[in-house]
Scaffold this active site. Structure first.
Site, PDB file in Angstrom:
ATOM      1  CG  HIS A  39      33.852  40.229  71.893  1.00  0.00           C
ATOM      2  ND1 HIS A  39      32.990  40.475  72.929  1.00  0.00           N
ATOM      3  CD2 HIS A  39      33.589  41.184  70.963  1.00  0.00           C
ATOM      4  CE1 HIS A  39      32.245  41.534  72.660  1.00  0.00           C
ATOM      5  NE2 HIS A  39      32.584  41.991  71.463  1.00  0.00           N
ATOM      6  CD  GLN A 151      27.096  35.823  58.996  1.00  0.00           C
ATOM      7  OE1 GLN A 151      28.156  35.915  58.378  1.00  0.00           O
ATOM      8  NE2 GLN A 151      25.973  36.374  58.593  1.00  0.00           N
TER       9      GLN A 151
HETATM   10  P1  AMP Z   1      31.536  44.560  69.145  1.00  0.00           P
HETATM   11  O1  AMP Z   1      32.431  44.612  70.334  1.00  0.00           O
HETATM   12  O2  AMP Z   1      30.101  44.348  69.488  1.00  0.00           O
HETATM   13  O3  AMP Z   1      31.781  45.676  68.162  1.00  0.00           O
HETATM   14  O4  AMP Z   1      31.948  43.223  68.361  1.00  0.00           O
HETATM   15  C1  AMP Z   1      33.260  42.995  67.952  1.00  0.00           C
HETATM   16  C2  AMP Z   1      33.272  41.813  67.032  1.00  0.00           C
HETATM   17  O5  AMP Z   1      32.761  40.670  67.704  1.00  0.00           O
HETATM   18  C3  AMP Z   1      32.388  42.020  65.789  1.00  0.00           C
HETATM   19  O6  AMP Z   1      33.037  41.494  64.653  1.00  0.00           O
HETATM   20  C4  AMP Z   1      31.156  41.229  66.128  1.00  0.00           C
HETATM   21  O7  AMP Z   1      30.459  40.751  64.998  1.00  0.00           O
HETATM   22  C5  AMP Z   1      31.753  40.073  66.919  1.00  0.00           C
HETATM   23  N1  AMP Z   1      30.726  39.441  67.762  1.00  0.00           N
HETATM   24  C6  AMP Z   1      29.904  40.057  68.642  1.00  0.00           C
HETATM   25  N2  AMP Z   1      29.042  39.163  69.191  1.00  0.00           N
HETATM   26  C7  AMP Z   1      29.340  37.965  68.629  1.00  0.00           C
HETATM   27  C8  AMP Z   1      28.798  36.649  68.748  1.00  0.00           C
HETATM   28  N3  AMP Z   1      27.775  36.382  69.578  1.00  0.00           N
HETATM   29  N4  AMP Z   1      29.337  35.655  68.011  1.00  0.00           N
HETATM   30  C9  AMP Z   1      30.368  35.914  67.158  1.00  0.00           C
HETATM   31  N5  AMP Z   1      30.914  37.133  66.993  1.00  0.00           N
HETATM   32  C10 AMP Z   1      30.413  38.141  67.716  1.00  0.00           C
END
Ligand code: AMP
Length: 291
Positions: A39, A151
């Site tokens: 994030h 991604q």
């Molecule tokens: P989430 O809180 O899981 O809904 O994720 C929020 C944002 O963070 C989304 O756009 C995810 O794709 C991104 N995200 C989550 N994990 C990763 C990661 N390991 N690397 C890059 N972006 C991430």
């Protein structure tokens, strides 16, 4: 280091966004909290690209199925806010469920047909309708010039790209590379569910993707062969229950036969009760430089 402004009301957020846009460009990073370095890489990219940054934290009930982990999804607001203060975020938008969905189940929905039913959408029915609906609302509430996504959630990226294009959202969608632990495991809020044994078993996703990726680099163009390689590696780890192992077009998410024009290698599997996803994009240069 100043504290970000915490905003829970839609009207206040819209007003703050309008004011921020008079001063310069505005970025949105949507999250469900339980923040980690993945994030934060999006936040840093947003900070570098725009004059002001909004991070939203909302565990969106609409994107969880009835038997999924909405209730036990990790929530760590205090440490999230500490991270966001350090990253010099301007606004944190934290609406509650009643603020976001006052009409409950009878509100307007945003559906991205076909793409939204592929990969994760085929296994998590209604998931991408929930994602598209909440992200469309967040776009209207925060009015960003650029919105940042990872991604790591490749199918989500395909769905949201289609939504932005089809509904003419006046913003740029920026996709940042997957951030991994030193041993290759893709960072995820759900990794907190894993026992240390399961954590080790989960590395099989990265092993399978890496093996197929290096075969592709050494000249194998046939998608079926690369898929077979991933399946073989996955089958070596009986603790990983496969959901899908696919080689697809990154935009349509449809299976392809040849990877010469680019491909998305994508895997979803359960380890213990935890659902994990990971992917490799070929070539990786479709995303802008982030973090
Ligand atoms: P989430 O809180 O899981 O809904 O994720 C929020 C944002 O963070 C989304 O756009 C995810 O794709 C991104 N995200 C989550 N994990 C990763 C990661 N390991 N690397 C890059 N972006 C991430």
């Amino acid at each position: 280091m100043s504290n970000p402004e915490l905003i829970a009301s839609i009207a206040t957020m819209q007003e703050a966004s309008r004011r921020a846009k008079q001063r310069g460009t505005l970025a949105l990073v949507p999250t469900m909290g339980a923040l980690h370095d993945g994030h934060l890489s999006l936040v840093r990219a947003a900070r570098a690209a725009c004059d002001a940054v909004i991070v939203s934290i909302f565990v969106n009930p609409m994107q969880f199925g009835p038997n999924e982990d909405f209730e036990r999804y990790p929530r760590s607001l205090d440490s999230d806010l500490e991270f966001l203060k350090r990253e010099q975020v301007d606004f944190v938008f934290l609406p509650d469920k009643a603020e976001m969905f006052p009409a409950g189940d009878t509100g307007t929905l945003v559906e991205v047909p076909q793409i939204g039913n592929r990969l994760d959408g085929a296994f998590r029915l209604g998931h991408f309708r929930g994602v598209a609906t909440v992200v469309a609302k967040l776009f209207h509430i925060t009015l960003p010039d650029m919105a940042f996504f990872g991604q790591k959630d490749a199918a989500q990226v395909a769905v949201l790209r289609a939504m932005v294009r089809d509904l003419n959202f006046p913003l740029k969608l920026i996709v940042c590379p997957t951030v991994r632990e030193p041993d290759g495991l893709a960072m995820s809020s759900r990794n907190r569910y894993l026992t240390s044994n399961e954590r080790a078993q989960s590395l099989v996703l990265y092993r399978a993707l890496s093996q197929a990726h290096s075969e592709a680099h050494s000249g194998i163009r046939n998608a079926g062969k690369l898929r077979d390689t991933m399946m073989r590696v996955m089958q070596d780890e009986p603790a990983a229950e496969m959901e899908y192992v696919e080689v697809v077009d990154p935009d349509t998410l449809l299976p392809i036969e040849d990877v010469s024009e680019g491909a998305l290698l994508a895997i979803a599997a359960r380890v213990g009760g935890t659902r994990l996803i990971d992917n490799v994009l070929m070539p990786p240069a479709r995303s802008v430089q982030c973090g």
